[in-house]
Design an enzyme around this catalytic site. Sequence first.
Site, mmCIF file in Angstrom:
data_model
loop_
_atom_site.group_PDB
_atom_site.id
_atom_site.type_symbol
_atom_site.label_atom_id
_atom_site.label_comp_id
_atom_site.label_asym_id
_atom_site.label_seq_id
_atom_site.Cartn_x
_atom_site.Cartn_y
_atom_site.Cartn_z
ATOM 1 N N PRO A 1 1.046 -1.636 0.127
ATOM 2 C CA PRO A 1 -0.136 -0.012 0.032
ATOM 3 C C PRO A 1 0.603 1.244 0.512
ATOM 4 O O PRO A 1 1.088 1.910 0.665
ATOM 5 C CB PRO A 1 -1.022 -0.254 1.355
ATOM 6 C CG PRO A 1 -0.437 -1.489 2.413
ATOM 7 C CD PRO A 1 0.596 -1.848 1.624
ATOM 8 N N GLU A 2 1.662 1.470 -0.765
ATOM 9 C CA GLU A 2 1.170 3.026 -0.845
ATOM 10 C C GLU A 2 0.876 3.338 -2.379
ATOM 11 O O GLU A 2 -0.538 2.667 -2.356
ATOM 12 C CB GLU A 2 2.802 3.068 -1.928
ATOM 13 C CG GLU A 2 4.086 2.575 -0.678
ATOM 14 C CD GLU A 2 5.510 3.168 -1.376
ATOM 15 O OE1 GLU A 2 5.924 3.903 -2.143
ATOM 16 O OE2 GLU A 2 6.833 2.513 -1.212
ATOM 17 N N LYS B 1 -2.667 8.726 -0.012
ATOM 18 C CA LYS B 1 -2.787 6.498 0.452
ATOM 19 C C LYS B 1 -4.430 6.397 1.291
ATOM 20 O O LYS B 1 -5.146 5.028 1.726
ATOM 21 C CB LYS B 1 -1.999 5.985 1.544
ATOM 22 C CG LYS B 1 -0.237 6.488 0.397
ATOM 23 C CD LYS B 1 0.629 6.171 2.150
ATOM 24 C CE LYS B 1 2.195 6.031 1.718
ATOM 25 N NZ LYS B 1 3.251 6.134 2.334
ATOM 26 N N ARG C 1 12.046 4.708 9.242
ATOM 27 C CA ARG C 1 11.872 3.989 8.371
ATOM 28 C C ARG C 1 13.418 3.077 7.661
ATOM 29 O O ARG C 1 13.852 4.480 7.641
ATOM 30 C CB ARG C 1 11.059 3.887 7.133
ATOM 31 C CG ARG C 1 9.618 5.138 6.819
ATOM 32 C CD ARG C 1 8.620 4.040 7.760
ATOM 33 N NE ARG C 1 8.029 2.735 7.174
ATOM 34 C CZ ARG C 1 7.499 1.604 7.423
ATOM 35 N NH1 ARG C 1 6.655 2.397 8.888
ATOM 36 N NH2 ARG C 1 6.867 0.985 6.902
#
Length: 265
Positions: free
Chosen positions: A2-3, A52, A254
């Site tokens: 999910p980007e 998103k 991240r």
Amino acid sequence: MPEGHTIHRLARDHKPLLVGRPVSAGSPQGRFSTGAEMLTGRVVEQIEPYGKHLFYGFEGDVLLHVHLGLYGKWTVGTGPAPEPRGALRLRLVADDDWLDLRGPTACELFTPADRDAVLARLGPDPLRKDADPDRAWARICASRQAIGALLMDQSVLAGIGNVYRAEVLFRAGLSPFRPGREVPERIWELMWEETRLLLRAGVRAGSITTTEREDRHRRTGPARRDDRTYVYRRHGLPCRRCGTEVRTQLMVARNLFWCPTCQPA
DNA sequence: TCTGCATGAAAAA
DNA sequence: TTTTCCTGCAGAG
């Protein structure tokens, strides 16, 4: 994955299943029972992706807001729906089609005002025709923050995640650590176009591939997973372009991946 | 078969 | 800064 590309692809795929049809909704897991009751019997009028976020518009100004987060997933099928298993947050049934939602960060009822509040804090979405790149540039060129952090900030650009961050920076030859205010405007313009290109390809394919065809077949080292990215998750492997070891470091919580030679500080 | 890591973002501490 | 939502997959054994 999910980007932004996943979200736009889902909107495209769900439209023929839902728009113009009344749904029945349920939350076997129980965490969206009240919302499901509110949706049942209503006709879906539109499905809109932004960054998103997914907004399912039902009749009567009732909106369903979905954000998949890291684990969220839609599963769809036709015919008798399977017995609900595990944590099934939401099941929508329209005619003969069913759509199951598991593990989303957000699955909630929205008013139009709620949606507007979310949209107000999002930057331009490169996948949308109405996107205004100047809004993103205004933030970037005034910021002391690293470009690698700015790209992940949904209020600067909506829809980019950790994979596209790494790959867009590589393709632009830009160090992730360069402050936004020191990014040349022509590099930004290049990045915007590259981002649109890569996201669109991602929507078409339903997955992320950022390498050129010839690069995928010209390995400079043992491919740990595949040839779909230049630097993402290639820590310790040689750069596909120059052979330098790809590095990694946490940025905005991240793992960031970059080639110190192709993306010099 | 088991283990750890993974695309995100908000709430909790 | 840590936890949480919850699932899939790659790699190790």
